[in-house]
Enzyme design. Structure first.
Site, PDB file in Angstrom:
ATOM      1  N   ASP A 116       7.374  51.665  28.653  1.00 50.41           N
ATOM      2  CA  ASP A 116       6.899  50.481  29.371  1.00 50.41           C
ATOM      3  C   ASP A 116       7.393  50.476  30.765  1.00 50.41           C
ATOM      4  O   ASP A 116       8.301  50.874  30.907  1.00 50.41           O
ATOM      5  CB  ASP A 116       7.670  49.278  28.779  1.00 50.41           C
ATOM      6  CG  ASP A 116       6.507  48.149  28.425  1.00 50.41           C
ATOM      7  OD1 ASP A 116       5.924  47.666  29.371  1.00 50.41           O
ATOM      8  OD2 ASP A 116       6.542  47.466  27.332  1.00 50.41           O
ATOM      9  N   ASP A 223       3.921  46.667  32.793  1.00 48.71           N
ATOM     10  CA  ASP A 223       3.916  45.425  32.782  1.00 48.71           C
ATOM     11  C   ASP A 223       3.649  44.729  33.770  1.00 48.71           C
ATOM     12  O   ASP A 223       3.771  44.742  35.002  1.00 48.71           O
ATOM     13  CB  ASP A 223       5.616  44.788  32.242  1.00 48.71           C
ATOM     14  CG  ASP A 223       5.827  43.759  32.067  1.00 48.71           C
ATOM     15  OD1 ASP A 223       5.282  43.254  30.833  1.00 48.71           O
ATOM     16  OD2 ASP A 223       6.505  42.817  33.019  1.00 48.71           O
ATOM     17  N   GLU A 292      -1.112  45.711  31.915  1.00 45.49           N
ATOM     18  CA  GLU A 292      -1.009  44.365  31.432  1.00 45.49           C
ATOM     19  C   GLU A 292      -1.520  43.647  32.840  1.00 45.49           C
ATOM     20  O   GLU A 292      -1.010  43.792  33.841  1.00 45.49           O
ATOM     21  CB  GLU A 292       0.265  43.885  31.279  1.00 45.49           C
ATOM     22  CG  GLU A 292       0.413  42.659  30.490  1.00 45.49           C
ATOM     23  CD  GLU A 292       1.736  41.945  30.318  1.00 45.49           C
ATOM     24  OE1 GLU A 292       1.903  41.012  29.341  1.00 45.49           O
ATOM     25  OE2 GLU A 292       2.745  42.289  30.871  1.00 45.49           O
ATOM     26  N   HIS A 364       4.212  42.117  21.552  1.00 46.50           N
ATOM     27  CA  HIS A 364       5.307  41.287  21.467  1.00 46.50           C
ATOM     28  C   HIS A 364       5.500  40.286  22.199  1.00 46.50           C
ATOM     29  O   HIS A 364       6.574  39.432  21.931  1.00 46.50           O
ATOM     30  CB  HIS A 364       6.541  42.396  22.361  1.00 46.50           C
ATOM     31  CG  HIS A 364       6.225  42.635  23.640  1.00 46.50           C
ATOM     32  ND1 HIS A 364       5.230  43.118  23.978  1.00 46.50           N
ATOM     33  CD2 HIS A 364       6.599  41.716  24.614  1.00 46.50           C
ATOM     34  CE1 HIS A 364       5.237  43.096  25.238  1.00 46.50           C
ATOM     35  NE2 HIS A 364       6.008  42.523  25.839  1.00 46.50           N
ATOM     36  N   ASP A 365       4.316  39.526  22.780  1.00 42.04           N
ATOM     37  CA  ASP A 365       4.342  38.318  23.326  1.00 42.04           C
ATOM     38  C   ASP A 365       3.446  37.373  22.483  1.00 42.04           C
ATOM     39  O   ASP A 365       3.316  36.193  23.074  1.00 42.04           O
ATOM     40  CB  ASP A 365       3.556  38.358  24.882  1.00 42.04           C
ATOM     41  CG  ASP A 365       4.879  38.921  25.687  1.00 42.04           C
ATOM     42  OD1 ASP A 365       5.796  39.106  25.526  1.00 42.04           O
ATOM     43  OD2 ASP A 365       4.404  39.712  26.565  1.00 42.04           O
TER      44      ASP A 365
END
Length: 606
Positions: A116, A223, A292, A364-365
């Site tokens: 990430d 991210d 993302e 994860h979100d």
């Protein structure tokens, strides 16, 4: 360069428009949330050694790439997405030696490892930010610093540079007494936004990325990378700042305006991504870049993922996981299937000529998809709906992402009280909406968090039925950092691994199809029966080969819609059933009766 034990799509078959076809065009990515994956030292947090210990499980599943959520040194305000040192491992997860061992062992098994990359912001404890507090330091312009509004008292409410709100609640501006100015943070106040307008910031980021690639990692998941370019006026002022030529948006019910339209996909977005490609990835092979992408439209996805433009390999778009709510995520609505299909069709058609799509329903979100759009009220409905949702997603064109535990049909946590939650976003939202703005009742907000909160996907991985689900030793002195889901006794890897009817076994088949079937990986995609409220149907076509995919996303028997019925008018036999959530004989009977049983889904050779 890591090699895979799977077929490569022939170059005669178009994938994203590149030649030769990229190695990842029939790959499957598995996301690991390290703090919740496997704890080896009994401290209640997962670690790198834990991931290494489970590599054989991941290799058996058949995935190709492991994406690790952040393991860098961090104060852990936002579970590692607040980084204080990009070139070190947080002691919570281990050491750089542990990371090197993980890379070596993953590569031995043909698995790539993607890290990430969080570079829209750092931690406020990063050395860059500490130095930036001094206006005379070379880092003074590395973040978005602004003075208080004229005529106000710095640090007092109403003196913020504009009315932007943070996505995590409250103002997006935090006053720093040492500097005497405010800094922008779109997320937590401990996550100040980096100023990408400064070439020195970009150089430091690229140097760090090269350092990791030289160390052996295989790419980055980036991210909120589409928030790095902000819109300013001719004088460098943000919307709503005193004297700015750009108007801000009106404030919402919580008392703040939304920064996203001014921070997402900004005017220099393409420039920055192209520069990154040149400075970091030029001359390298075997890597993967996925961004993302809040605020990115399908059309822009085509541009950014077009290999001719030299930006990113693929993006995560979010319309399909943001639309099932009444204005805010904390007021969830049932799935509007025709609306969902329209969004997914937009993703697919935008890249039908060039570019690529990422396929996901969980991360994860996000809450657990089987609890969100499936049915976890009984074991049978949970297994059936988990398979149906998996088949629906994986039969699209693009690269599928499996979030840890999704392959087991793991469910939401079903917490009932606020003190069970750990997530910054959920806790801040409760305070902001219930206690401060008073725009949602405690009961409604708790129900919203239970349905949509990020902790639903962050409970420990369920390896077995022991006290802590095999995540940590059953006699460990420290409990896991967040409670284990009580249903781990029934839902766990040990119980599913050798069960041919398990969700795990079904995901292995889905992944094998991606590897071995060019029509699944790269065939043309076309939506049919678009307005049906229960069945999601589409076709895949490659040359003379054609597949029909039909998915009943409901818990009742439904009629097969018209266009799907017409395509199988000549009849379907058992060898035509490529994969089914029941079995081939059952689905042949269902299709002969022009119906689908609850959560029945199938891929059918036409």
């Amino acid at each position: 360069m890591t090699t895979f034990n799977r077929a490569i799509i022939p170059d005669a078959i178009r994938t994203n428009g590149a030649t030769p076809n990229p190695w990842w065009s029939n790959a499957v990515v598995y996301q690991i949330y390290p703090r919740s994956f496997q704890d080896t030292n009994g401290d209640g947090f997962g670690d790198l050694k834990g991931i290494t210990s489970r590599l054989d499980y991941l290799a058996d599943l058949g995935v190709d790439v492991l994406w690790l959520s952040p393991v860098y040194r961090s104060p852990q305000d936002d579970n590692g997405y607040d980084i204080s040192d990009y070139q070190d491992i947080d002691p919570l997860f281990g050491t750089l030696d542990d990371m090197d061992e993980l890379l070596a062992e993953a590569h031995k098994r043909g698995l790539k490892v993607v890290m990430d990359l969080v570079v829209n912001h750092t931690s406020d404890e990063h050395a860059w930010f500490e130095a930036s507090k001094n206006k005379d330091d070379e880092h003074a312009d590395w973040y978005w610093w602004r003075p208080a509004r004229p005529g106000t008292t710095p640090g007092e409410p109403g003196s913020e540079p504009n009315q932007w709100g943070s996505y995590f609640g409250g103002s997006a501006w935090e006053y720093c007494p040492e500097r005497g100015e405010y800094y922008l943070h779109q997320f937590s106040k401990k996550q100040p936004d980096l100023n990408w307008e400064n070439p020195a910031v970009r150089r430091a980021v690229y140097d760090m990325m090269n350092w990791w690639l030289d160390r052996g990692i295989d790419g980055f998941r980036m991210d909120v990378i589409t928030l790095i370019s902000k819109r300013t006026d001719a004088n460098g002022k943000l919307p709503g700042e005193y004297g700015s030529e750009l108007d801000d948006l009106p404030v919402g019910e919580e008392g703040y305006s939304n920064p996203n339209p001014f921070c997402a996909d900004g005017p220099r977005q393409d420039e920055f991504l192209k520069e990154m490609r040149r400075e970091v990835f030029a001359g390298r092979e075997g890597f993967l870049t996925v961004g993302e992408a809040p605020g990115i439209t399908p059309v822009r996805n085509e541009h950014i993922t077009n290999p001719a433009n030299g930006e990113l390999d693929m993006l995560f778009l979010f319309d399909h996981v943001d639309f099932d709510c009444d204005g805010v995520k904390w007021k969830p609505l049932p799935l509007d299937l025709p609306g969902f299909k329209r969004i997914m069709a937009g993703y697919q058609t935008a890249v039908e000529n060039v570019g690529w799509a990422s396929l996901f329903t969980g991360n994860h979100d996000q809450p657990r998809v089987v609890s969100r759009w499936g049915d976890d009220s009984s074991e049978e409905s949970r297994v059936r709906s988990a398979k149906a949702l998996g088949l629906m997603l994986h039969m699209h064109r693009g690269t599928p992402y499996v979030y840890q535990g999704e392959e087991l049909g793991m469910t939401n946590a079903h917490f009932t009280s606020l003190d069970q939650y750990r997530d910054l976003e959920s806790l801040n939202a409760y305070r902001q909406r219930v206690e401060e703005a008073k725009v949602q009742s405690p009961e409604s907000m708790l129900a919203g968090i239970a349905a949509r909160g990020r902790d639903n996907s962050r409970t420990p991985m369920q390896w077995d039925g022991s006290a802590y689900a095999g995540f940590t030793a059953p006699d460990a002195a420290t409990e896991p950092w967040i409670s284990v889901n009580p249903n781990h006794a029934e839902i766990n890897a040990a119980g599913e691994f050798d069960d041919p009817d398990s969700v795990y076994a079904f995901y292995k088949k889905l992944i094998a199809l991606r590897h071995n079937s060019s029509i699944v990986a790269a065939g043309e995609w076309q939506l049919i029966d678009a307005d049906d409220a229960h069945v999601y149907a589409f076709t895949r076509t490659l040359g003379n080969e054609r597949l029909l995919v039909v998915v009943n996303l409901s818990g009742r028997t439904v009629d097969l819609p018209r266009e799907s019925t017409e395509l199988i008018a000549g009849g379907v036999t058992e060898p035509d059933i490529i994969l089914s959530t029941y079995d081939a004989p059952h689905t042949v009977v269902s299709l002969a009766n022009r119906e689908l049983d609850p959560w029945e889904a199938a891929a059918v050779q036409l």
